[in-house]
Motif scaffolding. Structure first.
Motif, PDB file in Angstrom:
ATOM      1  N   PRO A  99       0.416  -0.923   0.213  1.00  0.00           N
ATOM      2  CA  PRO A  99       0.202  -0.180  -0.271  1.00  0.00           C
ATOM      3  C   PRO A  99       0.905   0.872   0.279  1.00  0.00           C
ATOM      4  N   GLU A 100       1.904   1.252   0.595  1.00  0.00           N
ATOM      5  CA  GLU A 100       2.989   2.178   0.924  1.00  0.00           C
ATOM      6  C   GLU A 100       3.567   2.613  -0.738  1.00  0.00           C
ATOM      7  N   ASP A 101       3.917   1.671  -1.137  1.00  0.00           N
ATOM      8  CA  ASP A 101       4.123   1.650  -2.578  1.00  0.00           C
ATOM      9  C   ASP A 101       3.452   2.699  -3.018  1.00  0.00           C
ATOM     10  N   ILE A 102       2.112   2.342  -3.993  1.00  0.00           N
ATOM     11  CA  ILE A 102       1.125   2.497  -4.745  1.00  0.00           C
ATOM     12  C   ILE A 102       0.694   3.969  -4.392  1.00  0.00           C
ATOM     13  N   GLN A 103       1.222   4.482  -3.006  1.00  0.00           N
ATOM     14  CA  GLN A 103       1.072   5.491  -2.418  1.00  0.00           C
ATOM     15  C   GLN A 103       2.241   6.467  -2.589  1.00  0.00           C
ATOM     16  N   ASN A 104       2.921   6.178  -2.788  1.00  0.00           N
ATOM     17  CA  ASN A 104       4.517   6.951  -3.242  1.00  0.00           C
ATOM     18  C   ASN A 104       4.640   6.690  -4.453  1.00  0.00           C
ATOM     19  N   LEU A 105       3.991   6.033  -5.500  1.00  0.00           N
ATOM     20  CA  LEU A 105       3.917   6.337  -6.966  1.00  0.00           C
ATOM     21  C   LEU A 105       3.076   6.796  -7.543  1.00  0.00           C
ATOM     22  N   ALA A 106       1.751   6.837  -6.605  1.00  0.00           N
ATOM     23  CA  ALA A 106       0.824   7.357  -7.511  1.00  0.00           C
ATOM     24  C   ALA A 106       1.454   8.669  -6.710  1.00  0.00           C
ATOM     25  N   ASP A 166       2.239  11.255 -10.077  1.00  0.00           N
ATOM     26  CA  ASP A 166       0.703  11.526 -10.753  1.00  0.00           C
ATOM     27  C   ASP A 166      -0.466  10.725 -11.932  1.00  0.00           C
ATOM     28  N   ILE A 167       0.075   9.687 -11.080  1.00  0.00           N
ATOM     29  CA  ILE A 167      -0.845   8.835 -11.371  1.00  0.00           C
ATOM     30  C   ILE A 167      -2.262   8.677  -9.876  1.00  0.00           C
ATOM     31  N   PRO A 168      -3.949   8.484 -10.446  1.00  0.00           N
ATOM     32  CA  PRO A 168      -4.810   8.534  -9.290  1.00  0.00           C
ATOM     33  C   PRO A 168      -4.471   7.365  -8.769  1.00  0.00           C
ATOM     34  N   GLN A 169      -4.187   7.058  -7.277  1.00  0.00           N
ATOM     35  CA  GLN A 169      -4.438   6.308  -6.230  1.00  0.00           C
ATOM     36  C   GLN A 169      -5.320   5.419  -6.700  1.00  0.00           C
ATOM     37  N   PRO A 170      -6.669   5.103  -6.673  1.00  0.00           N
ATOM     38  CA  PRO A 170      -7.678   4.352  -6.997  1.00  0.00           C
ATOM     39  C   PRO A 170      -7.213   3.855  -8.473  1.00  0.00           C
ATOM     40  N   LEU A 171      -6.854   4.650  -9.245  1.00  0.00           N
ATOM     41  CA  LEU A 171      -6.400   3.942 -10.176  1.00  0.00           C
ATOM     42  C   LEU A 171      -5.119   2.032 -10.476  1.00  0.00           C
ATOM     43  N   LEU A 172      -4.179   2.909  -9.971  1.00  0.00           N
ATOM     44  CA  LEU A 172      -3.738   2.432  -9.168  1.00  0.00           C
ATOM     45  C   LEU A 172      -3.410   1.260  -8.093  1.00  0.00           C
ATOM     46  N   GLU A 173      -3.860   1.416  -7.328  1.00  0.00           N
ATOM     47  CA  GLU A 173      -4.857   0.754  -6.178  1.00  0.00           C
ATOM     48  C   GLU A 173      -5.443  -0.427  -7.425  1.00  0.00           C
ATOM     49  N   GLU A 174      -6.020  -0.049  -8.020  1.00  0.00           N
ATOM     50  CA  GLU A 174      -7.172  -1.232  -9.075  1.00  0.00           C
ATOM     51  C   GLU A 174      -5.860  -2.161  -9.570  1.00  0.00           C
ATOM     52  N   GLN A 175      -5.796  -1.490 -10.340  1.00  0.00           N
ATOM     53  CA  GLN A 175      -4.290  -2.420 -11.028  1.00  0.00           C
ATOM     54  C   GLN A 175      -3.358  -3.084 -10.747  1.00  0.00           C
ATOM     55  N   LEU A 176      -2.686  -2.663  -9.392  1.00  0.00           N
ATOM     56  CA  LEU A 176      -1.701  -3.171  -8.682  1.00  0.00           C
ATOM     57  C   LEU A 176      -2.708  -4.140  -7.328  1.00  0.00           C
ATOM     58  N   SER A 177      -3.787  -4.535  -7.366  1.00  0.00           N
ATOM     59  CA  SER A 177      -3.927  -5.054  -6.414  1.00  0.00           C
ATOM     60  C   SER A 177      -4.092  -6.570  -6.545  1.00  0.00           C
ATOM     61  N   GLY A 178      -3.555  -6.704  -7.281  1.00  0.00           N
ATOM     62  CA  GLY A 178      -3.527  -7.819  -8.386  1.00  0.00           C
ATOM     63  C   GLY A 178      -2.147  -9.093  -7.711  1.00  0.00           C
ATOM     64  N   PHE A 179      -2.177 -10.079  -8.269  1.00  0.00           N
ATOM     65  CA  PHE A 179      -0.584 -11.041  -7.811  1.00  0.00           C
ATOM     66  C   PHE A 179      -0.083 -11.205  -8.776  1.00  0.00           C
TER      67      PHE A 179
END
Length: 86
Positions: A59-66, A70-83
């Motif tokens: 979750p920290e990686d996603i927040q920091n990358l977003a 400048d990527i919307p965090q919800p989009l990145l969470e959705e795309q990166l939450s898989g395996f």
């Protein structure tokens, strides 16, 4: 043929959606994996593995990358939450 990392995007349809999102943002920001890894507190290999879908982002990686890219965090969470795709 050899493809430079800056030309990833649609030329690699087998990459996960997150990879295309991340590489596009990386190219737009003109950042190296070294710069990104320093920002998110990971080593370069781990950072690249997240980009290529070979490592799971925390979750920290996603927040920091977003934030950095400048990527919307919800989009990145959705795309990166898989395996990871190994």
């Amino acid at each position: 043929s050899v493809t430079s990392p800056n030309q990833v995007g649609n030329q690699h349809p087998n990459l996960p959606a997150a990879a295309q999102t991340l590489f596009k943002a990386k190219a737009t920001k003109k950042l190296s994996f070294e710069q990104i890894s320093q920002h998110i507190g990971r080593n370069e290999v781990a950072t690249a593995a997240i980009f290529y879908g070979q490592a799971k982002a925390s979750p920290e990686d996603i927040q920091n990358l977003a934030s950095l890219l400048d990527i919307p965090q919800p989009l990145l969470e959705e795309q990166l939450s898989g395996f990871p795709d190994r």
